[in-house]
Write a protein that holds these residues in place. Structure first.
Motif, short mmCIF file in Angstrom:
data_model
loop_
_atom_site.label_atom_id
_atom_site.label_comp_id
_atom_site.label_asym_id
_atom_site.label_seq_id
_atom_site.Cartn_x
_atom_site.Cartn_y
_atom_site.Cartn_z
N ILE A 1 -9.33 -12.09 -7.97
CA ILE A 1 -10.30 -11.78 -6.78
C ILE A 1 -10.24 -12.28 -5.52
O ILE A 1 -9.50 -10.23 -4.79
CB ILE A 1 -11.73 -12.01 -7.36
N LEU A 2 -9.68 -12.89 -4.82
CA LEU A 2 -8.15 -12.18 -3.56
C LEU A 2 -7.71 -11.45 -3.73
O LEU A 2 -7.62 -10.59 -2.71
CB LEU A 2 -8.56 -13.39 -3.33
N LEU A 3 -6.94 -11.74 -4.32
CA LEU A 3 -5.67 -10.76 -3.91
C LEU A 3 -5.80 -9.85 -5.23
O LEU A 3 -4.49 -9.01 -5.02
CB LEU A 3 -4.93 -12.05 -6.01
N TRP A 4 -6.73 -9.01 -5.99
CA TRP A 4 -7.11 -7.78 -6.08
C TRP A 4 -7.70 -6.87 -5.22
O TRP A 4 -7.43 -6.11 -4.94
CB TRP A 4 -8.12 -8.21 -7.24
N CYS A 5 -8.28 -8.03 -3.98
CA CYS A 5 -9.23 -6.94 -2.39
C CYS A 5 -7.33 -6.55 -1.76
O CYS A 5 -7.63 -5.98 -1.34
CB CYS A 5 -9.79 -7.86 -2.54
N ALA A 6 -6.71 -8.05 -1.66
CA ALA A 6 -5.63 -7.61 -1.39
C ALA A 6 -4.21 -6.55 -1.75
O ALA A 6 -4.02 -6.23 -1.25
CB ALA A 6 -4.48 -9.16 -0.99
N LEU A 7 -4.40 -6.39 -2.66
CA LEU A 7 -3.91 -5.73 -3.15
C LEU A 7 -4.40 -4.04 -3.12
O LEU A 7 -3.37 -2.83 -2.82
CB LEU A 7 -3.35 -5.82 -5.22
N ILE A 8 -5.67 -4.76 -3.28
CA ILE A 8 -6.18 -2.53 -2.81
C ILE A 8 -6.24 -2.68 -1.47
O ILE A 8 -5.83 -1.05 -1.36
CB ILE A 8 -7.49 -3.11 -3.77
N PHE A 9 -6.86 -3.42 -0.61
CA PHE A 9 -6.03 -3.03 0.79
C PHE A 9 -4.53 -2.09 1.17
O PHE A 9 -4.52 -1.58 1.70
CB PHE A 9 -6.68 -3.74 1.55
N ALA A 10 -3.91 -3.19 0.45
CA ALA A 10 -2.01 -2.59 1.06
C ALA A 10 -1.80 -1.46 0.29
O ALA A 10 -1.62 -0.16 0.55
CB ALA A 10 -1.37 -3.91 -0.27
N GLY A 11 -2.88 -0.49 -0.92
CA GLY A 11 -2.86 0.58 -1.42
C GLY A 11 -3.37 1.01 -0.64
O GLY A 11 -3.50 2.28 -0.31
N TYR A 12 -5.14 0.99 0.15
CA TYR A 12 -5.17 1.65 0.02
C TYR A 12 -4.84 2.23 2.10
O TYR A 12 -4.77 3.17 2.70
CB TYR A 12 -6.89 1.23 1.27
N LEU A 13 -4.04 1.03 2.43
CA LEU A 13 -3.27 1.42 3.83
C LEU A 13 -2.63 2.63 3.84
O LEU A 13 -1.88 3.60 4.63
CB LEU A 13 -2.62 0.24 4.29
#
Length: 441
Positions: free
Chosen positions: A242-254
């Motif tokens: 879940i933490l990894l998903w959040c990090a990936l999604i945040f990177a995508g959001y940037l």
């Protein structure tokens, strides 16, 4: 004439069908596991269901090699020159290596903080026992031999995606270099890619049945109770995902801004398929379709996605450090920070080219355990629940590769605007609907 609203309803119902298939599979597997006369009988019945899911995965593997080759060659040939290929490759590799390093660090950090191996109250397998998995130490020679195909036919027969990518790179660049002379051959390969995509559409119609069969077989064979025995380990691992998903999604959001939400919606069916079948490969065709609808130029997605299946298995990477340290903790083997960093760097290299198929990461872990004198028998601790863990990491791989492709397309100016992407998605939907009704007629 097809009504637009009915088409949208059909499309929206697809992920729900996958979810329903998963739920039915859990119920059916539980009934088989608890109501049969003996564990042997449950295992025997599970075998019949496994035939269905195995057949689906074999169908997926059947189309992967020609699909990757044809779409990648056409994409490279349309890029125009080798410098474009090199630039996109460099961007892809930079993203993949960064994501891989973060995933490995996250797994290592969580395993040290949560220490799931110390809370395992189960008898440990004899340290001299074998998990019967292929293993071997990492060497540059082995990596290069795995990277470069000695025969492209052999690579395709074995579905060695990384080797297929290497050959396709040379083939596509050479086609681009000869200019107009490649016109007829390029058209033929382009036709092949469309044929393979059509075959993919046929194969994916069996996805809900395969999902039901895979879940039923897993629960029937292992039972739901095994999840309770390893609850701490599984909860810790999924917390990490879940933490990894959040990090990936945040990177995508940037890079993508609010459009990241639409991308996740577009690949949700691929996510569910990879989760239920515990195979990243099973989601490949659906990810390509989702990226098309999102507005990613096919020449980018057909280039980045195959590379991602060898270099960007985020979920599997995190699992490698997490599981390796879990086994060390279970046997009360203390590893200092320097040793763990060495382990991380070795995993960074040995995991490249790891196939996106069930349990491939176990082979990488076995090699790592062997190199650091941690009992290979520790793998026996997690073999029983590995399918449940593989579901999560395969789905993570699908999300990570989707975001990578979209971000690189945006950086190359090959991502359609929101308005144009909607037009393309509608056109894809209309074509799919027309084909479906044409078949019915």
């Amino acid at each position: 004439m097809t009504h637009p609203s009915s088409t949208r309803t059909e499309k929206k119902s697809s992920p729900l069908i996958i979810v329903y298939a998963m739920i039915l599979g859990i119920v059916a597997g539980y009934v088989i596991n608890t109501q049969t006369a003996s564990p042997e009988s449950a295992l025997h019945i599970a075998g019949y269901f496994s035939v269905i899911s195995d057949a689906f995965l074999r169908l997926i593997k059947m189309i992967i090699a020609p699909l990757v080759f044809s779409t990648l060659v056409v994409g490279i040939a349309h890029m125009g020159d080798a410098s474009s290929v090199g630039r996109i490759f460099a961007k892809s590799l930079a993203w993949f290596l960064t994501a891989s390093l973060f995933s490995l660090l996250l797994g290592m950090t969580l395993s040290n903080l949560l220490e799931p191996g110390y809370y395992l109250h189960l008898p440990l397998p004899d340290s001299n026992a074998s998990a019967n998995l292929a293993q071997g130490g990492f060497s540059l020679n082995e990596f290069v031999k795995h990277l470069i195909p000695q025969s492209v036919i052999e690579s395709m027969a074995k579905n060695e995606i990384l080797q297929i990518v290497v050959f396709s790179l040379f083939f596509g660049i050479a086609m681009s270099a000869i200019g107009e002379k490649n016109k007829n051959l390029l058209a033929s390969i382009d036709d092949l890619s469309h044929i393979m995509l059509k075959i993919t559409g046929y194969v994916m119609k069996f996805a809900p049945l395969a999902v039901f069969a895979a879940i039923t077989a897993t629960i029937a064979e292992n039972g739901i109770g095994i999840m309770a025995q390893f609850a701490i380990f599984m909860v810790d691992f999924y917390l990490g995902l879940i933490l990894l998903w959040c990090a990936l999604i945040f990177a995508g959001y940037l890079f993508l801004g609010k459009r990241i939400k639409q991308l996740l919606i577009n690949v949700r069916e691929a996510f569910l398929i990879s989760f239920a079948t515990a195979s990243s490969e099973a989601a490949y065709p659906k990810i390509l379709d989702g990226l098309d609808r999102f507005g990613v130029n096919r020449k980018i997605s057909s280039f980045v996605m195959p590379l991602g299946y060898s270099f960007n298995l985020d979920g599997s990477m995190m699992y490698c450090t997490f599981a390796t340290l879990f086994i060390a903790q279970a046997y009360d083997i203390q590893l200092d920070l320097g040793t763990q960093i060495s382990m991380l760097l070795i995993l960074m290299l040995t995991s490249k080219g790891m196939a996106g198929v069930p349990r491939a990461s176990l082979v990488v872990i076995a090699a790592t355990l062997n190199q650091f004198n941690i009992p290979e028998a520790g793998l026996l601790l997690i073999l029983g629940i590995d399918t449940f863990l593989d579901m999560g990491r395969s789905a993570t791989n699908a999300v990570g590769n989707s975001i990578a492709a979209a971000v690189i397309a945006k950086s190359e100016g090959e991502l359609l605007s929101v308005h144009d992407a909607k037009i393309r998605a509608a056109a894809i939907e209309q074509e799919a609907s027309a084909h479906m009704h044409g078949v019915k007629d």
